[in-house]
Design an enzyme around this catalytic site. Structure first.
Site, short mmCIF file in Angstrom:
data_model
loop_
_atom_site.label_atom_id
_atom_site.label_comp_id
_atom_site.label_asym_id
_atom_site.label_seq_id
_atom_site.Cartn_x
_atom_site.Cartn_y
_atom_site.Cartn_z
N ASN A 180 0.81 -1.23 0.00
CA ASN A 180 0.00 0.00 0.00
C ASN A 180 0.84 1.27 0.00
O ASN A 180 0.40 2.33 0.45
CB ASN A 180 -0.96 0.01 1.20
CG ASN A 180 -1.87 -1.19 1.22
OD1 ASN A 180 -2.42 -1.57 0.19
ND2 ASN A 180 -2.01 -1.83 2.38
N ARG A 181 2.07 1.17 -0.50
CA ARG A 181 2.99 2.31 -0.60
C ARG A 181 3.37 2.89 0.77
O ARG A 181 3.89 4.00 0.86
CB ARG A 181 2.39 3.42 -1.49
CG ARG A 181 2.19 3.00 -2.94
CD ARG A 181 3.52 2.62 -3.58
NE ARG A 181 3.41 2.33 -5.01
CZ ARG A 181 3.27 1.11 -5.51
NH1 ARG A 181 3.18 0.05 -4.71
NH2 ARG A 181 3.21 0.93 -6.81
N LEU A 182 3.11 2.15 1.84
CA LEU A 182 3.55 2.59 3.18
C LEU A 182 4.94 2.01 3.45
O LEU A 182 5.15 1.20 4.36
CB LEU A 182 2.54 2.15 4.24
CG LEU A 182 1.18 2.82 4.17
CD1 LEU A 182 0.27 2.29 5.28
CD2 LEU A 182 1.32 4.34 4.29
#
Length: 215
Positions: free
Chosen positions: A192-194
């Protein structure tokens, strides 16, 4: 022809990087990541790194070179001192090194100051190179305009005759740099691009400050 790349995306899910697993000295973590990448069958040329410098024209420029040694002080590479890269470092020795190993979903970004190696250290490494690489250092006036490929090959041919049966000395315009890091950022891809981003910054007492950066 225009091409829309907006649908190019990948989910990063292989590993994590948490503060509790980070040593006080970032060089320890670098050595661990580098060793893991080097032992991985999915990473080619683990020591290929991007070097970014600021040129006399004010523009940054990046290019890939090979890391040749890791020490507790920093990172060693070799180049032509008269090249565009070398003259940029002479004017401004603040540079950036970066490694990207897509198969491991990892990136390392290093800011630091490049200093010329002692001549005897450059001599020692030069002596370990194959003769072809030694002659290449003599034959190429790196970054200068050349009239043709044939002119380069003719120059190399003349040097082969000149040094035939002789020891090939290191040219004075060729040698090493040691980049002493002032900050090292470790990037680990996450879902999730975290992504995990851990930044080490060198302090005045030569200790390292560790911080997490937002992805």
């Amino acid at each position: 022809m225009p091409k829309d790349l907006s649908n190019y995306r990948k989910s990063y899910e292989k590993q994590e990087l948490l503060e509790g697993n980070c040593p006080e000295n970032p060089m320890e973590l670098f050595q661990t990541w580098f060793r893991n990448a080097d032992e991985s069958e999915t990473v080619e040329e683990t020591n290929a790194m991007t070097i970014a410098t600021i040129g006399k024209d004010g523009y940054p420029k990046s290019r890939v070179v090979l890391l040749k040694k890791i020490t507790w002080e920093g990172f060693v590479f070799y180049t032509n001192y008269s090249s565009e890269k070398g003259t940029a470092i002479q004017e401004n020795n603040n540079i950036c090194l970066s490694f990207f190993w897509p198969a491991l979903e990892q990136q390392i970004i290093i800011k630091g100051k490049a200093e010329k190696l002692a001549e005897n250290l450059s001599d020692g490494y030069f002596e370990s190179r194959p003769d072809g690489s030694k002659l290449g250092a003599w034959a190429s006036n790196q970054s200068s305009v050349v009239s043709s490929r044939e002119a380069l090959e003719e120059n190399l041919s003349s040097l082969e005759k000149k040094f035939e049966g002789k020891e090939i000395p290191r040219p004075k315009h060729w040698g090493g740099y040691l980049t002493k890091p002032t900050s090292i950022e470790f990037w680990q891809g996450r879902p999730n691009r975290l992504h995990d981003r851990i930044l080490y910054t060198l302090q005045e007492d030569f200790s390292w400050k560790l911080e997490r950066l937002a992805p």
